[in-house]
Design a protein around this motif. Sequence first.
Motif, PDB file in Angstrom:
ATOM      1  N   GLU A 121     -24.336 -24.370  -1.722  1.00 29.72           N
ATOM      2  CA  GLU A 121     -25.042 -22.117  -1.293  1.00 29.72           C
ATOM      3  C   GLU A 121     -26.488 -22.814  -2.441  1.00 29.72           C
ATOM      4  N   GLY A 122     -27.280 -23.529  -3.356  1.00 32.38           N
ATOM      5  CA  GLY A 122     -28.615 -23.823  -3.814  1.00 32.38           C
ATOM      6  C   GLY A 122     -29.630 -24.558  -2.271  1.00 32.38           C
ATOM      7  N   LEU A 123     -28.527 -25.462  -1.734  1.00 28.79           N
ATOM      8  CA  LEU A 123     -29.397 -26.191  -0.372  1.00 28.79           C
ATOM      9  C   LEU A 123     -29.394 -25.405   0.230  1.00 28.79           C
ATOM     10  N   ALA A 124     -28.585 -24.528   1.329  1.00 27.29           N
ATOM     11  CA  ALA A 124     -29.143 -22.617   1.536  1.00 27.29           C
ATOM     12  C   ALA A 124     -30.210 -22.399   1.431  1.00 27.29           C
ATOM     13  N   VAL A 125     -30.205 -21.445   0.214  1.00 25.84           N
ATOM     14  CA  VAL A 125     -31.295 -21.007  -0.620  1.00 25.84           C
ATOM     15  C   VAL A 125     -32.888 -22.091   0.281  1.00 25.84           C
ATOM     16  N   LEU A 126     -33.042 -23.253  -0.669  1.00 24.02           N
ATOM     17  CA  LEU A 126     -33.524 -24.005  -0.451  1.00 24.02           C
ATOM     18  C   LEU A 126     -34.668 -24.436   1.205  1.00 24.02           C
ATOM     19  N   VAL A 127     -33.120 -24.813   2.491  1.00 26.73           N
ATOM     20  CA  VAL A 127     -33.639 -24.505   3.775  1.00 26.73           C
ATOM     21  C   VAL A 127     -34.062 -23.319   3.874  1.00 26.73           C
TER      22      VAL A 127
ATOM     23  N   PRO B  99     -42.699 -21.573   5.722  1.00 18.91           N
ATOM     24  CA  PRO B  99     -43.789 -22.083   5.505  1.00 18.91           C
ATOM     25  C   PRO B  99     -43.462 -23.492   6.562  1.00 18.91           C
ATOM     26  N   ILE B 100     -42.857 -24.144   7.015  1.00 20.07           N
ATOM     27  CA  ILE B 100     -42.526 -25.380   7.855  1.00 20.07           C
ATOM     28  C   ILE B 100     -42.718 -24.708   9.124  1.00 20.07           C
ATOM     29  N   THR B 101     -42.651 -23.953   9.764  1.00 15.06           N
ATOM     30  CA  THR B 101     -42.487 -23.445  10.820  1.00 15.06           C
ATOM     31  C   THR B 101     -43.384 -22.302  11.167  1.00 15.06           C
ATOM     32  N   THR B 102     -44.247 -21.572  10.086  1.00 13.38           N
ATOM     33  CA  THR B 102     -46.213 -21.271  10.393  1.00 13.38           C
ATOM     34  C   THR B 102     -46.935 -21.949  10.233  1.00 13.38           C
ATOM     35  N   THR B 103     -46.898 -22.961   9.271  1.00 14.58           N
ATOM     36  CA  THR B 103     -47.839 -24.024   9.764  1.00 14.58           C
ATOM     37  C   THR B 103     -47.184 -24.708  10.605  1.00 14.58           C
ATOM     38  N   TYR B 104     -46.315 -25.331  11.328  1.00 18.99           N
ATOM     39  CA  TYR B 104     -45.835 -26.314  12.851  1.00 18.99           C
ATOM     40  C   TYR B 104     -47.014 -25.032  14.040  1.00 18.99           C
TER      41      TYR B 104
ATOM     42  N   LEU C 285     -40.439 -33.739   8.449  1.00 20.54           N
ATOM     43  CA  LEU C 285     -40.769 -33.331   7.182  1.00 20.54           C
ATOM     44  C   LEU C 285     -39.298 -31.330   7.790  1.00 20.54           C
ATOM     45  N   LYS C 286     -39.557 -31.368   8.971  1.00 17.78           N
ATOM     46  CA  LYS C 286     -38.911 -30.285   9.429  1.00 17.78           C
ATOM     47  C   LYS C 286     -37.587 -30.746  10.014  1.00 17.78           C
ATOM     48  N   ARG C 287     -36.962 -31.897  10.846  1.00 18.74           N
ATOM     49  CA  ARG C 287     -36.032 -32.312  10.716  1.00 18.74           C
ATOM     50  C   ARG C 287     -35.379 -33.012   9.347  1.00 18.74           C
ATOM     51  N   MET C 288     -35.778 -33.241   8.052  1.00 15.08           N
ATOM     52  CA  MET C 288     -35.545 -33.240   7.118  1.00 15.08           C
ATOM     53  C   MET C 288     -35.008 -31.701   6.819  1.00 15.08           C
ATOM     54  N   VAL C 289     -35.134 -31.351   6.538  1.00 12.01           N
ATOM     55  CA  VAL C 289     -35.119 -29.804   6.439  1.00 12.01           C
ATOM     56  C   VAL C 289     -33.352 -29.446   7.061  1.00 12.01           C
ATOM     57  N   ALA C 290     -33.822 -29.851   8.560  1.00 13.13           N
ATOM     58  CA  ALA C 290     -32.535 -29.011   9.153  1.00 13.13           C
ATOM     59  C   ALA C 290     -31.919 -29.668   8.748  1.00 13.13           C
ATOM     60  N   ASP C 291     -31.437 -30.929   8.288  1.00 15.52           N
ATOM     61  CA  ASP C 291     -30.482 -32.083   8.413  1.00 15.52           C
ATOM     62  C   ASP C 291     -30.054 -31.623   7.005  1.00 15.52           C
TER      63      ASP C 291
END
Length: 189
Positions: free
Chosen positions: A102-108, A114-119, A150-156
């Motif tokens: 659950e913590g990982l899900a919240v982190l993702v 912010p990643i999507t906005t910056t991208y 970074l976007k791929r890492m977060v998706a993983d």
Amino acid sequence: VAFSRSICAQAIRERKTVFVPVASAASEFRSISSVGRLGLRTVVATPISRDGHARGVLYLDSSTPCDSELEGSIPLLEALAAIVGSGLVHAEMAEEARERSEGLAVLVHELKAPITTTYGYLQLLRMDADDLPEDMQSCLEVAHTELARLKRMVADIGKLSRLETHDTLHTAIQIPVPKLLRTVVRNLT
């Protein structure tokens, strides 16, 4: 639920089964108020422990005589307490895994916005990159490449979180077994 806390505490303290055939006659328990109040005759308290840590007590008492039958069952009760201890450890591990997931899900979730906005802003800048000096274009490409990584890492991490909680989509496919077996036999010969 009424029980003798003193006898349970002794089982935990000594880390072994406490068997009291006649609690009201045992000098160490006779003065304990719960023994008299509950009218206890026979008591067995087996510690539930795992990895050297007491996690509880398997407690049986009776106000009727059952000394010999219960004493013969002590190994069975100790085995049951060991199984319960293992189950408690497993439940704790499952809860820890759920909390971690659950913590990982919240982190993702928190990182995606912010990643999507910056991208998106980088994509806009890249559209007008021809007007920028060459070194700025190079920096923009590096930023784009690193943000895509970074976007791929977060998706993983999100995929890992879903795999840990078994929160995945399963696809059922139909396999023509006779055809598969014929192919295997043909390839082996």
